[in-house]
Scaffold this motif. Structure first.
Motif, PDB file in Angstrom:
ATOM      1  N   ALA A 655      33.628 -18.514  24.379  1.00 38.07           N
ATOM      2  CA  ALA A 655      34.748 -17.578  24.494  1.00 38.07           C
ATOM      3  C   ALA A 655      35.901 -18.180  25.296  1.00 38.07           C
ATOM      4  O   ALA A 655      37.078 -18.015  24.948  1.00 38.07           O
ATOM      5  CB  ALA A 655      34.269 -16.278  25.149  1.00 38.07           C
ATOM      6  N   LEU A 656      35.583 -18.885  26.381  1.00 35.16           N
ATOM      7  CA  LEU A 656      36.631 -19.472  27.223  1.00 35.16           C
ATOM      8  C   LEU A 656      37.344 -20.621  26.524  1.00 35.16           C
ATOM      9  O   LEU A 656      38.508 -20.911  26.824  1.00 35.16           O
ATOM     10  CB  LEU A 656      36.031 -19.961  28.540  1.00 35.16           C
ATOM     11  N   GLN A 657      36.659 -21.283  25.600  1.00 32.38           N
ATOM     12  CA  GLN A 657      37.251 -22.439  24.924  1.00 32.38           C
ATOM     13  C   GLN A 657      37.980 -22.072  23.639  1.00 32.38           C
ATOM     14  O   GLN A 657      38.614 -22.935  23.026  1.00 32.38           O
ATOM     15  CB  GLN A 657      36.146 -23.458  24.620  1.00 32.38           C
ATOM     16  N   SER A 661      39.783 -15.657  21.714  1.00 26.63           N
ATOM     17  CA  SER A 661      39.347 -14.702  22.738  1.00 26.63           C
ATOM     18  C   SER A 661      40.525 -13.962  23.365  1.00 26.63           C
ATOM     19  O   SER A 661      40.363 -12.842  23.858  1.00 26.63           O
ATOM     20  CB  SER A 661      38.564 -15.438  23.838  1.00 26.63           C
ATOM     21  N   ASP A 662      41.702 -14.574  23.341  1.00 24.90           N
ATOM     22  CA  ASP A 662      42.899 -13.922  23.890  1.00 24.90           C
ATOM     23  C   ASP A 662      43.395 -12.910  22.866  1.00 24.90           C
ATOM     24  O   ASP A 662      44.356 -13.149  22.133  1.00 24.90           O
ATOM     25  CB  ASP A 662      43.959 -14.976  24.204  1.00 24.90           C
ATOM     26  N   GLY A 667      48.204 -14.933  26.867  1.00 23.16           N
ATOM     27  CA  GLY A 667      47.989 -16.220  27.506  1.00 23.16           C
ATOM     28  C   GLY A 667      46.889 -16.223  28.540  1.00 23.16           C
ATOM     29  O   GLY A 667      46.726 -17.202  29.278  1.00 23.16           O
ATOM     30  N   ARG A 668      46.093 -15.136  28.603  1.00 23.50           N
ATOM     31  CA  ARG A 668      45.015 -15.026  29.586  1.00 23.50           C
ATOM     32  C   ARG A 668      43.765 -14.485  28.897  1.00 23.50           C
ATOM     33  O   ARG A 668      43.849 -13.823  27.866  1.00 23.50           O
ATOM     34  CB  ARG A 668      45.415 -14.087  30.726  1.00 23.50           C
ATOM     35  N   ILE A 669      42.606 -14.795  29.485  1.00 22.60           N
ATOM     36  CA  ILE A 669      41.343 -14.273  28.953  1.00 22.60           C
ATOM     37  C   ILE A 669      40.702 -13.421  30.035  1.00 22.60           C
ATOM     38  O   ILE A 669      40.387 -13.911  31.123  1.00 22.60           O
ATOM     39  CB  ILE A 669      40.392 -15.406  28.532  1.00 22.60           C
ATOM     40  N   SER A 670      40.520 -12.143  29.726  1.00 21.37           N
ATOM     41  CA  SER A 670      39.952 -11.203  30.686  1.00 21.37           C
ATOM     42  C   SER A 670      38.438 -11.129  30.529  1.00 21.37           C
ATOM     43  O   SER A 670      37.868 -11.597  29.530  1.00 21.37           O
ATOM     44  CB  SER A 670      40.547  -9.808  30.493  1.00 21.37           C
ATOM     45  N   LEU A 671      37.785 -10.524  31.494  1.00 16.86           N
ATOM     46  CA  LEU A 671      36.345 -10.320  31.426  1.00 16.86           C
ATOM     47  C   LEU A 671      35.988  -9.462  30.213  1.00 16.86           C
ATOM     48  O   LEU A 671      34.985  -9.715  29.537  1.00 16.86           O
ATOM     49  CB  LEU A 671      35.864  -9.651  32.717  1.00 16.86           C
ATOM     50  N   GLN A 672      36.801  -8.460  29.924  1.00 17.26           N
ATOM     51  CA  GLN A 672      36.547  -7.605  28.763  1.00 17.26           C
ATOM     52  C   GLN A 672      36.646  -8.402  27.463  1.00 17.26           C
ATOM     53  O   GLN A 672      35.822  -8.242  26.549  1.00 17.26           O
ATOM     54  CB  GLN A 672      37.548  -6.452  28.742  1.00 17.26           C
ATOM     55  N   GLN A 677      33.646 -11.030  22.812  1.00 17.13           N
ATOM     56  CA  GLN A 677      33.214 -12.174  22.014  1.00 17.13           C
ATOM     57  C   GLN A 677      31.699 -12.392  22.108  1.00 17.13           C
ATOM     58  O   GLN A 677      31.090 -12.946  21.197  1.00 17.13           O
ATOM     59  CB  GLN A 677      33.936 -13.443  22.499  1.00 17.13           C
ATOM     60  N   ILE A 678      31.099 -11.967  23.214  1.00 16.41           N
ATOM     61  CA  ILE A 678      29.670 -12.202  23.449  1.00 16.41           C
ATOM     62  C   ILE A 678      28.797 -11.213  22.693  1.00 16.41           C
ATOM     63  O   ILE A 678      27.799 -11.592  22.071  1.00 16.41           O
ATOM     64  CB  ILE A 678      29.370 -12.108  24.969  1.00 16.41           C
ATOM     65  N   TYR A 679      29.143  -9.937  22.714  1.00 14.34           N
ATOM     66  CA  TYR A 679      28.220  -8.872  22.313  1.00 14.34           C
ATOM     67  C   TYR A 679      27.818  -8.885  20.838  1.00 14.34           C
ATOM     68  O   TYR A 679      26.624  -8.750  20.524  1.00 14.34           O
ATOM     69  CB  TYR A 679      28.803  -7.514  22.690  1.00 14.34           C
ATOM     70  N   PRO A 680      28.759  -9.053  19.896  1.00 13.83           N
ATOM     71  CA  PRO A 680      28.366  -8.946  18.477  1.00 13.83           C
ATOM     72  C   PRO A 680      27.282  -9.959  18.097  1.00 13.83           C
ATOM     73  O   PRO A 680      27.422 -11.165  18.306  1.00 13.83           O
ATOM     74  CB  PRO A 680      29.677  -9.227  17.733  1.00 13.83           C
ATOM     75  N   GLY A 681      26.180  -9.472  17.569  1.00 18.58           N
ATOM     76  CA  GLY A 681      25.104 -10.326  17.086  1.00 18.58           C
ATOM     77  C   GLY A 681      24.218 -10.928  18.157  1.00 18.58           C
ATOM     78  O   GLY A 681      23.259 -11.654  17.837  1.00 18.58           O
ATOM     79  N   PHE A 682      24.473 -10.651  19.409  1.00 23.37           N
ATOM     80  CA  PHE A 682      23.709 -11.286  20.492  1.00 23.37           C
ATOM     81  C   PHE A 682      22.250 -10.837  20.459  1.00 23.37           C
ATOM     82  O   PHE A 682      21.331 -11.660  20.531  1.00 23.37           O
ATOM     83  CB  PHE A 682      24.351 -10.940  21.841  1.00 23.37           C
ATOM     84  N   TYR A 683      22.024  -9.521  20.339  1.00 20.32           N
ATOM     85  CA  TYR A 683      20.657  -8.995  20.375  1.00 20.32           C
ATOM     86  C   TYR A 683      19.843  -9.487  19.175  1.00 20.32           C
ATOM     87  O   TYR A 683      18.669  -9.850  19.300  1.00 20.32           O
ATOM     88  CB  TYR A 683      20.681  -7.475  20.411  1.00 20.32           C
ATOM     89  N   ASN A 684      20.462  -9.518  18.004  1.00 22.86           N
ATOM     90  CA  ASN A 684      19.734  -9.954  16.799  1.00 22.86           C
ATOM     91  C   ASN A 684      19.249 -11.394  16.924  1.00 22.86           C
ATOM     92  O   ASN A 684      18.196 -11.755  16.402  1.00 22.86           O
ATOM     93  CB  ASN A 684      20.634  -9.815  15.571  1.00 22.86           C
ATOM     94  N   ARG A 685      20.006 -12.200  17.643  1.00 20.87           N
ATOM     95  CA  ARG A 685      19.646 -13.617  17.745  1.00 20.87           C
ATOM     96  C   ARG A 685      18.681 -13.888  18.889  1.00 20.87           C
ATOM     97  O   ARG A 685      17.736 -14.669  18.738  1.00 20.87           O
ATOM     98  CB  ARG A 685      20.910 -14.462  17.929  1.00 20.87           C
ATOM     99  N   PHE A 686      18.890 -13.233  20.044  1.00 18.70           N
ATOM    100  CA  PHE A 686      18.127 -13.602  21.238  1.00 18.70           C
ATOM    101  C   PHE A 686      17.124 -12.534  21.682  1.00 18.70           C
ATOM    102  O   PHE A 686      16.262 -12.802  22.508  1.00 18.70           O
ATOM    103  CB  PHE A 686      19.078 -13.911  22.398  1.00 18.70           C
ATOM    104  N   GLY A 687      17.243 -11.306  21.183  1.00 17.89           N
ATOM    105  CA  GLY A 687      16.269 -10.271  21.516  1.00 17.89           C
ATOM    106  C   GLY A 687      16.495  -9.590  22.852  1.00 17.89           C
ATOM    107  O   GLY A 687      15.614  -8.874  23.333  1.00 17.89           O
ATOM    108  N   HIS A 688      17.627  -9.794  23.478  1.00 21.06           N
ATOM    109  CA  HIS A 688      17.986  -9.041  24.698  1.00 21.06           C
ATOM    110  C   HIS A 688      19.483  -8.764  24.667  1.00 21.06           C
ATOM    111  O   HIS A 688      20.259  -9.489  24.040  1.00 21.06           O
ATOM    112  CB  HIS A 688      17.582  -9.799  25.974  1.00 21.06           C
TER     113      HIS A 688
END
Length: 709
Positions: A655-657, A661-662, A667-672, A677-688
């Motif tokens: 996400a930072l690279q 993500s902006d 011109g900035r990337i916030s925590l939100q 960028q992280i949440y979609p598909g995360f659980y299906n791939r890693f199970g948490h």
């Protein structure tokens, strides 16, 4: 007057505190020779001052005296000679100006004459300390104390080095510092710097009874010493003696008239269970602080939120009191800026009888509401028969800047109540100009911790080394440095053997605390990649339903768990480090890529629906803080061998690279934006599931990257 008295006059005339302390220690213990040497040095150091006095006397004599021409020329010649003469700076002056090499040469010459001169050995220790040569400095301090054990300053400077200069300090340093400071106080019982440092060191070591005792000694010397009041209150609260904490802060508020003690008094009353008293204090704090501040203050927001929670929790009890109508502000929040100068005002009125009238004042001027409009509002208001009335004032206009809003309500029995609120607005014109303005920047400071190789790995406890956690922290450091052009001094990187419990604590409670205290807008980020675990809950705490605390496991964690020798960083300890040491007004971000990580900041926090994040919901008990965690408090977290990183860290780096993500193109990337960028598909791939929590801070207003490269 004796020669000794002459020296004493010169000495008292303004010599350095260190020599004053040395003289007093020697004089009290009848070490006349050493005391005389101190005075001799004092006289030399005041050469320039004596020279100025002589010139003044000569000029006075020249102006007033009836001298011959020859004498006048002689006096002028002496004055010119004095003016042209130079006085070599003393060793103390050289050290003070940080001319360490010149000072060291002078000291070495003196020590060649007398190697056991305690004064010069001590000064040499100060030079080594200030230049980071702590082992040699310790030897010099110890030699000075051994030669002359009666000078308080020798013990004090040595203790300061152990606790403040060596970063991070070793746990045994604190024990040695406590011994040195107590010896200093044995010689000089009223030494304020020693008492203050001893109090803070006791607190660091969790010796809370000693903190209280030392703070009380300080308060006998200085009735309203702010540090003593704060640390005494913190120690009493850490012992969970809430009745004593209430009495302490009530005394401090009455004695010292500092509003910040009202905040702490309200917190203690809330912990004690005195909800009504706490509501009174939160309301008073909100009103008084609102009068004083020019811009919204974080503690003002906290007070408003705490008051709202207590009113919600005690709503039935408040209704039963039946004394007068009770007002609650529903929206907007007093700690948010009202963009554009207009907002809907929403109040709740608790009262068993109908409402007959209301009046609104803005900045002490009555707001004119047409009679027809007011009648419609009252008619709609009184449709409720539950004793809970909602008062809506749509599209209420706010002036630019600070707005004082007073609401006065009258019920059917003629009983009245009024409340005062403060809001901040840019105003319509200013808002338009702000839309075109460049976004402000803030300093972000990072503590990055990554542990792959542990000191005590043990397969019996399913506790083995990780593959990528140290690499996680290193690559995150490099990415932030390169992508965000963040200076190196904004980082504290701890990996593997450097990431012990004591060093992590020091990085947070000393290094990060110092960085945040310099500016209330600075943001602190604490990142941890490594093992997370669950350890037995303390019997003195017992705040976990399942009997286990979530914890971060540092490099030196011992699998044979013993709470008497803490090695794990349990959630309660971590929360105390954040709340007790880091400034409350600064935004803070916690990023944990570890098992059970959403519970590692503080247990019992409710998880947020990722699609509906309300930054004012009470989801994280640490004020002004956001938490991004790899998993829920009951889930394990995975490493991703395809990327060579922890699952969460791999997504954060991506996400930072990525310019995608902006999302709002500022011109900035916030925590939100990172979380989006992280949440979609995360659980299906890693199970948490990754979790984002927040308390009094908006994730879309905390920027991990600014001025992206």
């Amino acid at each position: 007057m004796t020669p000794y008295d002459n020296h004493l006059v010169v000495f008292i005339g303004g010599y350095h505190n260190r020599n004053r302390s040395a003289f007093q220690g020697n004089f009290r213990n009848r070490r006349w020779k050493q005391a005389y040497r101190v005075l001799q040095r004092a006289k030399i150091c005041l050469t320039n001052r004596i020279k100025s006095a002589m010139i003044e006397l000569l000029f006075s004599s020249f102006r007033r005296g009836n001298h011959t021409v020859k004498v006048r020329f002689l006096l002028l010649g002496v004055v010119l000679a004095l003016l042209l003469s130079s006085c070599a700076p003393s060793v103390v002056e050289l050290v003070h100006k940080k001319h360490y090499q010149a000072a060291q040469r002078k000291i070495q010459r003196e020590l060649a004459k007398n190697p056991n001169d305690d004064y010069y050995n001590h000064l040499l220790g100060v030079i080594y300390r200030d230049t980071g040569q702590y082992v040699i400095a310790a030897r010099q301090f110890e030699k000075a104390i051994r030669v002359n054990p009666y000078v308080p300053q020798y013990y004090l400077d040595y203790a300061f080095m152990l606790t403040q200069y060596i970063d991070p300090p070793h746990p045994t340093n604190y024990e040695q510092a406590i011994r040195l400071l107590n010896e200093c106080l044995r010689i000089d019982p009223q030494n304020y710097p020693a008492l203050r440092e001893l109090m803070i060191t006791y607190y660091t070591q969790r010796q809370y009874h000693d903190v209280i005792r030392t703070a009380e000694t300080l308060l006998q010397l200085h009735r309203c010493d702010m540090d003593a009041i704060q640390f005494r209150g913190k120690a009493i609260s850490a012992l969970r003696r809430w009745d004593s904490a209430v009495a302490h802060y009530r005394w401090a508020l009455q004695e010292c008239q500092e509003e910040k003690f009202r905040f702490q008094l309200a917190e203690a009353q809330e912990r004690l269970g005195s909800d009504y008293d706490a509501m009174v204090q939160w309301k008073n704090y909100r009103e008084r602080l609102g009068e004083m501040v020019v811009y919204p203050d974080t503690s003002l927001c906290v007070a408003e939120r705490r008051l709202f929670r207590l009113q919600e929790r005690n709503r039935d009890w408040l209704k039963a009191q039946n004394e007068q109508p009770i007002l609650e502000l529903r929206s907007p929040s007093i700690c948010e800026n009202i963009d554009g100068g207009y907002a809907d005002l929403h109040f709740t009125i608790l009262n068993p009888y109908s409402i007959s009238d209301f009046t609104v004042y803005r900045n002490d001027q009555q707001v004119i509401i047409p009679a027809e409009t007011k009648t419609g509002i009252l008619r709609q208001l009184n449709q409720s028969a539950t004793g809970t009335y909602d008062l809506f004032l749509p599209a209420f206009e706010f002036e630019s800047g600070k707005n004082q809003i007073d609401l006065r309500v009258v019920d059917a029995l003629g009983r009245t109540t009024s409340e005062r609120y403060y809001f901040w607005s840019t105003g319509p014109e200013q808002f338009e100009s702000m839309l075109m303005a460049e976004a402000p920047t803030t300093n972000v400071f990072f503590v990055l911790i990554g542990i792959a190789n542990y000191q005590n790995d043990d397969a019996r406890f399913n506790f083995v080394d990780l593959d990528y956690s140290d690499r996680d922290a290193i690559e995150l450091y490099e990415t932030l440095r390169q992508q965000g052009n963040i200076p190196e001094e904004n980082f504290r990187l701890l990996t593997n053997a450097a990431a012990t419990r004591s060093e992590i604590q020091a990085a947070i409670t000393y290094w990060l605390a110092e960085k945040l205290e310099s500016d209330p807008k600075n943001v602190g980020v604490i990142y941890f990649s490594g093992h997370g675990g669950r350890v037995p809950d303390s019997p003195n705490d017992a705040d976990e339903e399942d009997g286990f605390d979530e914890a971060l496991l540092p490099y030196d964690w011992n699998p044979n768990f013993d709470r008497r020798v803490p090695t794990a960083i349990v959630d309660d300890d971590f929360a105390r480090w954040i709340m007790d040491w880091l400034p409350q007004e600064n935004p803070k971000v916690l990023i944990f890529d570890s098992c059970y990580s959403s519970g590692a900041a503080k247990p019992g926090a409710e998880e947020i629906d990722p699609e509906h994040i309300d930054p004012l919901e009470p989801n994280l008990p640490i004020p002004n803080c956001a938490l991004l965690a790899a998993s829920r408090a009951s889930e394990l977290s995975r490493e991703d061998p395809t990327t060579g990183h922890g699952a969460l860290t791999a997504r954060i780096l991506r996400a930072l690279q990525s310019a995608k993500s902006d999302q709002n193109h500022d011109g900035r990337i916030s925590l939100q934006e990172v979380y989006n960028q992280i949440y979609p598909g995360f659980y299906n791939r890693f199970g948490h599931r990754p979790i984002l929590k927040s308390e009094y801070v908006k994730p879309d207003q905390i920027f991990l990257l600014q001025h992206m490269e």
